[in-house]
Scaffold this active site. Structure first.
Site, PDB file in Angstrom:
ATOM      1  CB  CYS A  66      -0.903  -0.115   1.016  1.00 30.11           C
ATOM      2  SG  CYS A  66      -2.554   1.117   0.992  1.00 30.11           S
ATOM      3  NE  ARG A  76      -9.818   4.155   2.289  1.00 28.74           N
ATOM      4  CZ  ARG A  76      -8.835   4.757   2.011  1.00 28.74           C
ATOM      5  NH1 ARG A  76      -8.585   5.968   2.186  1.00 28.74           N
ATOM      6  NH2 ARG A  76      -7.587   3.967   2.312  1.00 28.74           N
ATOM      7  CG  HIS A  95      -3.971  -3.722   3.652  1.00 24.01           C
ATOM      8  ND1 HIS A  95      -2.954  -3.240   4.095  1.00 24.01           N
ATOM      9  CD2 HIS A  95      -4.560  -2.712   2.987  1.00 24.01           C
ATOM     10  CE1 HIS A  95      -2.622  -1.956   3.639  1.00 24.01           C
ATOM     11  NE2 HIS A  95      -3.849  -1.590   2.959  1.00 24.01           N
TER      12      HIS A  95
END
Length: 255
Positions: free
Chosen positions: A110, A144, A206
């Protein structure tokens, strides 16, 4: 230097007699949200299970660089975290580029993935120059991209969870880490996820990514162990629980 404690469950400790492998975790306070610390814990645990001695170095802004780095890990962070590590990252830029060129394996997730590219442009328009290890540029956004992901990669099918507002574009000739089977990936439109240059991997996944993908973890460890000790002598590890969780996510998302 600090050695990270690792919780070991459902597996006896393997005598560590195959040599040391030094792992550098970049900016664990500023760039380790969404569970990315679990990647370092996973690497340390699997090294022990394989019979190696993990030595984990937490590198903080302004601290001296460890004398040895066989594997480098970096995690995600908010824009403010990226700004806080920018000065130190610039100071370590040549070293990290040299390590990457020399074949040291790295996994950048990220925010650290973005900073390993050419530049990250925040929502406010501030341009943060990157290291240029990846030929990628990221534009911060207000929408997002969130949700579970399935990828096809050179190291097999990879699962994880993305949560990012930055939209990353690959430069011409830059290889992605994987191709999206489910999820948004780099930008939600071109079907790519992450980037790979040599032994350096960047991804938005993640989860953390490594406990859910033992093959990927051991792929990094094989490169690191061969560099550190001259050989890769894996032990017997029961990955059945991780494999079941992996397969369930694939079935749920792909049918």
């Amino acid at each position: 230097m600090s050695q990270l404690p690792v919780e070991v469950t459902a597996m006896a400790e393997v005598p560590a007699d195959k040599g040391e492998v030094h792992v550098v975790h970049l900016y664990p306070r500023e760039m380790s949200i969404y569970g990315d610390l679990g990647n370092t814990r996973c690497i340390a645990a699997r090294l022990r299970w394989h019979g190696y001695r993990p030595v984990v170095h937490d590198h903080h802004p302004g601290a001296p660089w460890p004398e040895r780095a066989d594997l480098v890990l970096g995690g995600g962070g908010q824009d403010s975290g990226q700004v806080r590590v920018q000065e130190d990252l610039a100071a370590q830029a040549d070293r990290l580029r040299e390590l990457a060129a020399d074949g040291v394996p790295m996994l950048m997730i990220c925010g650290m993935y973005q900073l390993m590219g050419q530049a990250f442009v925040t929502v406010e328009g501030e341009r943060l120059p990157g290291l240029g290890i990846f030929d990628v540029t990221t534009q911060g956004g207000r929408t997002r991209m969130i949700g579970p992901v399935v990828l096809d990669t050179d190291l097999g099918q990879v699962v994880g969870y993305e949560n990012h507002s930055g939209a990353t574009r690959l430069g011409e000739g830059q290889a992605p880490f994987g191709r999206v089977r489910h999820g948004h990936g780099n930008n939600g439109s071109d079907g790519t996820e992450g980037a790979r240059t040599g032994n350096v991997f960047g991804s938005y996944l993640h989860g953390p990514i490594l406990p859910a993908n033992p093959r990927l973890a051991d792929g990094l460890l094989e490169i690191a162990a061969r560099r550190a000790t001259g050989e890769w002598a894996p032990g017997e590890i029961d990955d059945s629980i991780a494999d079941q969780a992996h397969q369930r996510q694939v079935r749920r998302l792909l049918g």
